[in-house]
Structures are given as structure tokens and as C-alpha cells.
Design an enzyme around this catalytic site. Structure first.
Site, short mmCIF file in Angstrom:
data_model
loop_
_atom_site.label_atom_id
_atom_site.label_comp_id
_atom_site.label_asym_id
_atom_site.label_seq_id
_atom_site.Cartn_x
_atom_site.Cartn_y
_atom_site.Cartn_z
N HIS A 2 0.82 -1.22 0.00
CA HIS A 2 0.00 0.00 0.00
C HIS A 2 0.85 1.27 0.00
O HIS A 2 0.31 2.37 -0.09
CB HIS A 2 -0.94 -0.01 1.21
CG HIS A 2 -2.04 -1.03 1.08
ND1 HIS A 2 -3.30 -0.72 0.63
CD2 HIS A 2 -2.04 -2.37 1.28
CE1 HIS A 2 -4.04 -1.81 0.59
NE2 HIS A 2 -3.30 -2.83 0.98
N ASP A 29 3.50 9.39 -1.34
CA ASP A 29 2.33 8.63 -0.89
C ASP A 29 2.08 7.50 -1.87
O ASP A 29 2.10 7.73 -3.08
CB ASP A 29 1.10 9.56 -0.85
CG ASP A 29 0.20 9.30 0.34
OD1 ASP A 29 0.16 8.15 0.80
OD2 ASP A 29 -0.46 10.25 0.80
C1 GDG Z 1 -2.00 4.05 3.17
C2 GDG Z 1 -1.03 4.68 2.15
C3 GDG Z 1 -2.82 4.49 0.41
C4 GDG Z 1 -8.34 10.45 7.78
N1 GDG Z 1 -8.81 11.24 8.75
C5 GDG Z 1 -10.02 10.79 9.07
C6 GDG Z 1 -10.30 9.69 8.25
N2 GDG Z 1 -9.25 9.51 7.48
C7 GDG Z 1 -9.23 8.48 6.43
C8 GDG Z 1 -9.33 9.13 5.07
C9 GDG Z 1 -8.80 8.05 4.17
C10 GDG Z 1 -7.79 7.34 5.09
O1 GDG Z 1 -8.04 7.76 6.43
C11 GDG Z 1 -6.38 7.75 4.77
O2 GDG Z 1 -6.01 7.11 3.60
P1 GDG Z 1 -4.80 7.63 2.72
O3 GDG Z 1 -4.79 6.84 1.48
O4 GDG Z 1 -4.98 9.08 2.46
O5 GDG Z 1 -3.48 7.46 3.58
P2 GDG Z 1 -2.81 6.32 4.57
O6 GDG Z 1 -3.55 6.19 5.84
O7 GDG Z 1 -1.39 6.74 4.72
O8 GDG Z 1 -2.93 4.96 3.76
C12 GDG Z 1 -1.81 5.43 1.09
C13 GDG Z 1 -3.64 3.74 1.44
O9 GDG Z 1 -2.81 3.11 2.42
C14 GDG Z 1 -4.51 2.67 0.78
O10 GDG Z 1 -3.75 1.79 0.02
O11 GDG Z 1 -3.67 5.26 -0.39
O12 GDG Z 1 -0.94 5.97 0.11
O13 GDG Z 1 -0.12 5.56 2.80
O14 GDG Z 1 -9.80 7.14 3.81
O15 GDG Z 1 -10.67 9.48 4.86
N3 GDG Z 1 -11.43 8.97 8.30
C15 GDG Z 1 -12.36 9.37 9.21
N4 GDG Z 1 -12.16 10.47 10.02
C16 GDG Z 1 -11.02 11.18 9.97
O16 GDG Z 1 -10.86 12.18 10.68
N5 GDG Z 1 -13.49 8.67 9.30
#
Ligand code: GDG
Length: 464
Positions: free
Chosen positions: A155, A362
């Protein structure tokens, strides 16, 4: 249809309050449809590891979890996973720590996962292992005699060879990937780096998706993860989102809002984002008092020192910028260290004229896609996106910027605020098409199909 065994560091048990992320929802849907088990760490610790498995079933999804010892958590999770591999794979060798204890703990916990999972796996199950915490797991399962189809999805980014070789025993880690049938990355860029390593460091051979090294051929593919687009669109149009939208808009008093939503992580470029925004305020004094940056940043991995440092840095930077630019009736940055349920988040995204998603590196970045999905088609906001996020390969109609450059960020904010409705609609329509076409169901189906096909290839090989 064969059963699916999902193995990841943590298991996300379905719950009813909608707090699950899109990935968890998608994998739960697959498990429900095909039957199977989701195996992982419970998140709890125990004094002495017993290997005892806690089975649960929530909304048709079976889960099997184990507790780990304190030392396991220190060395495997906070150690090798989050103090060695995470920074290194996000190009931060300055933050990567190389300690033997960490590596030992990582291997020990992977062995514990293998011991736990192997008795649960039946001969024609398909096994899908997730992320950097569990790279060696497939190899450990093979050592136990498993002949199943086993896939692995990373990921996070795959680092360039020149950085990866700074990891002691890097070749052992990469060799372990050759125990899988299919290895997935989000983008061609990460896949390219993987192929480069295999050719240069292992003397391997690349033939399209097929990669051979050490006498074994695997498939390595780029398969970008998406969000549950229909669910997110529905959430954005729901009553909870509408209430949140109104609450935020009322508080803005006609000001334009810019939103950032990120786990509090140094890879997300929050410090650079705050500096870029401050640069915008400095360069555009006429906009002072007319714009607000709402940065939602729930703390994560707070046992790791570099995460404590980034938190302290951001606290003081937000304070400094607010101190410098605030007026009696305006604060330029609303810096919020709490998380919100997804429905509320959808309303927050929709109230923002700009989504500012500027990670320094990312694997994909789902926030960028969620921001797009949450927009009002009749009056969509503008996505400003780091060119170093995996999502930039798909969302080409965002304003793509170099997150290290405060000038580029400032210019992009100006451009976004002035963008005519027609251009906003045109860019949004193109991005929304990508978000809807390559959503999380597409991702799961695409990867699973490759894994099923891989089985056929292997059987053919066996016959010959
Ligand atoms: C890893 C990889 C890859 C955040 N704040 C809140 C909240 N979130 C949720 C977002 C989003 C998720 O968390 C974060 O996903 P990301 O993809 O932006 O980043 P990582 O956590 O680093 O994820 C990344 C991912 O894995 C999937 O393969 O895309 O590159 O680093 O869904 O919405 N959710 C809620 N409240 C919050 O305050 N409910």
C-alpha cells in the site's frame, strides 16, 4: 468459488457506526461473498504470547485475531515497520532506523502470523496478504508447505534501488516477495522501481508482468486502489453530511475554505503545506481574512519519536502563522487534531473550495479521491494534488504541484480560487470518471482475477 483468506497487520471488524475505511469495507464485502477469514493482530497486548486465536463474526465476516507481546509491538510494529520500512519506503532514509532488534521482532511476528494463519487455510483457498508489515509472510507460509495461490499488495511506495540498498539485508526482504504468485503496487512508478531492483541487484529477468529471479517467476502488477465511490457519493448527499456542510459554511461567513485531511504523518507534507499557505497569505495580502485552511489531522503512531516531533513542529508552526496573520475576527488556520466519522468528513470535503492534498510521497492517497467524490457536480471545488502521490497518475486534471515549493503551492491556491465554473466542472468531471471507474471494487476484482489466473499458470507449469 474458492474462499478468500485476507491477512493484514490489523483486522478491521465491521461495525455499524460507519467508521470503517473503504479498504476495510471492500475486503469485508469480498469475504462475505466468497466466505473466508480475515486474520491479523487484535491491537491488544498480552504478557506471554500464546498463539490463542480469537474468532469473531460480524455482519457475515469471520475474523481471527491474535494478541502480541509488548516487545513484539515495540520491535515489529513501532520498530521495523514504522521506524525502518515506513520512512525508507517514503524516501526518508534520514529518519529510517536500522536496529537488529527491530528486524528480529519483525521476523518473529511474521512467524507468529504464519503459525496462526496456516492451520486456518484450506487447500484451495486464495490468500491475500497486505502491506509492508508482512512482506516475509508468504515465504514463511510456503516453508510450512502451503501450495495455495498467495498474493501480496503493497500500500506504500516502492523506493528507488539506490535508497533500498541502504537497508541491511535488503536482498532477503525482496527475495521473500518471490514466494508470492502476484505482487501488486499502486502505480507503474513503484513497479518500475521494483523491476529495477530485481534486474540490477538480483540479476533477475523482466518479461512484461512476469518477473523471474532465483528460479521462480511471479507476476508484478500496477493496480491502483480506489475508494468505495458509490458509498462516498451517497454519504456526501446524506443528511449527516448536509448538517456538517451547513455547520462549516455558517462558520466560514462567506470565506473560501481550503481543506486538508491527513493522518498526522511526516510523509503527508503538513509542514510544507502550512508554509505554502503562509506564502499564499504573504503574496496575496488582499486575500487575508477571506480564506481559511481547515486541516484535520488525527494523531497516529504516537509512540514513535518522529511522530511526536512532527506534532510538536506543527503545533508551533500553526501557532506562529495564526499569530502572524490572525485578526480579531479571523484565524487563517483551523488545525484540528481529532478524527470525524466518514459521513461528516464527506460534508467537510464538500464545503471546501479547495482540497489541498500535498504529501511528499504517498503510495496512493485516498483523501484526494474522497474529496473529488464528495463534490457538488453543479459547483465542484478544485483539487490541488502533489505530483508525488500515487493518485497523481490518475487524477491528472487536478492542479499538480511540487509540495516542496511554497511558491508553486501559493500560485496553485490563487489559480484555484479564481478558476471559472466551467473549468472547475471540466476538471472535476474527468477526475470523477477515474474515481468511479477505478474504484475499490474494481481494484479488488482486478487483483483477485490476476491471482486466479496465476493459479492456472502454476498448474500448467506443474503439468509440464
Ligand atoms: C495508506 C497509504 C494508500 C483520515 N482522517 C479521518 C479519516 N481519514 C481516512 C481518510 C482516508 C484514510 O483515512 C487515509 O487514507 P490515505 O490513502 O490518504 O493514507 P494512509 O492512511 O497513509 O494509507 C496510502 C492507502 O494506504 C490505501 O492503500 O492510499 O498511500 O499511505 O480514507 O478518509 N477517516 C475518518 N475520520 C477522519 O478524521 N473517518
Amino acid at each position: 468459488m474458492s474462499r478468500l483468506i485476507v491477512i493484514s497487520n490489523r483486522v478491521s471488524r465491521p461495525n455499524k457506526n460507519g467508521e470503517q475505511g473503504g479498504l476495510a469495507v471492500a475486503l469485508a464485502a469480498a469475504l462475505r461473498q466468497r466466505g473466508g477469514i480475515w486474520v491479523g493482530w487484535s491491537g491488544d497486548t498480552t504478557d506471554k504470547f500464546t498463539g490463542q486465536i480469537a474468532f469473531n463474526e460480524d455482519e457475515g465476516v469471520r475474523t481471527a485475531t491474535i494478541d502480541l507481546e509488548e516487545q513484539d509491538v515495540d520491535e515489529y510494529y513501532n520498530g521495523y515497520a514504522n521506524r525502518t520500512l515506513w520512512p525508507l519506503f517514503h524516501f526518508r532514509i534520514d529518519l529510517a532506523e536500522y536496529a537488529r532488534d527491530f528486524e528480529g521482532g519483525y521476523n518473529r511476528v511474521n512467524q507468529r502470523f504464519a503459525d496462526t494463519a496456516s492451520p486456518l487455510i484450506e487447500s484451495d483457498d486464495v490468500v491475500w496478504i497486505h502491506d509492508y508489515h508482512l512482506i516475509p509472510l508468504g515465504q514463511l507460509l510456503r516453508k510450512k508447505g502451503l501450495k495455495n495461490r498467495i498474493g501480496f499488495f503493497l500500500h506504500i511506495p516502492w523506493p528507488p534501488t539506490r535508497l533500498l540498498v541502504s537497508l541491511p539485508h535488503h536482498s532477503k526482504l525482496v527475495e521473500a516477495l518471490f514466494a508470492y504468485d502476484v505482487v501488486g503496487f499502486h502505480t507503474e512508478e513503484w513497479l518500475e522501481s521494483f523491476r529495477h531492483y530485481v534486474e540490477k541487484e538480483m540479476g533477475g529477468r523482466v518479461d512484461g508482468d512476469f518477473i523471474t529471479a532465483g528460479g521462480r517467476t511471479i507476476q508484478a502488477i500496477a493496480c491502483p486502489i480506489g475508494i468505495d465511490a458509490p458509498e462516498f457519493v451517497a454519504a456526501s448527499n446524506g443528511t449527516v453530511a448536509a448538517e456538517m456542510y451547513k455547520r462549516v459554511c455558517d462558520s466560514l461567513q462567506e470565506r473560501a475554505m481550503i481543506v486538508g485531511v491527513d493522518r498526522l504523518d511526516y510523509s503527508k507534507g503538513l509542514e510544507e503545506r502550512f508554509n505554502g499557505y503562509a506564502r499564499f497569505l504573504k503574496d496575496n495580502s488582499q486575500m487575508q481574512g477571506k480564506v481559511v485552511l481547515v486541516q484535520i489531522a488525527p494523531p497516529s503512531r504516537s509512540d514513535v519519536a518522529s511522530y511526536q516531533e512532527i506534532r510538536a513542529t506543527l503545533d508551533s508552526l500553526a501557532g506562529r502563522i495564526n499569530g502572524e496573520y490572525s485578526d480579531v475576527d479571523w484565524t487563517p488556520i483551523r488545525y484540528v487534531n481529532q478524527g470525524y466519522p466518514r459521513e461528516k468528513l464527506a460534508g467537510i470535503y464538500r464545503s471546501a473550495r479547495i482540497g489541498l492534498v500535498t504529501p511528499l510521497r504517498d503510495g496512493m492517497n485516498l483523501v484526494a479521491k474522497e474529496y473529488v467524490a464528495a463534490q457538488d457536480p453543479a459547483d465542484p471545488g478544485v483539487l490541488i494534488l502533489s505530483r508525488f502521490a500515487g493518485a497523481a497518475h490518475q487524477l491528472k486534471d487536478a492542479l499538480l504541484i511540487n509540495p516542496y515549493s511554497p511558491e508553486e503551492m501559493s500560485d496553485a491556491i490563487s489559480k484555484a480560487l479564481a478558476m471559472p465554473l466551467e473549468e472547475r466542472k471540466r476538471r472535476w468531471t474527468a477526475m470523477m470518471q477515474s474515481v468511479q471507474e477505478q474504484d475499490v471494487s474494481w481494484w479488488r476484482a482486478t487483483f483477485s482475477q490476476r491471482l486466479e489466473e496465476a493459479a492456472e499458470v502454476r498448474q500448467t507449469e506443474d503439468v509440464e
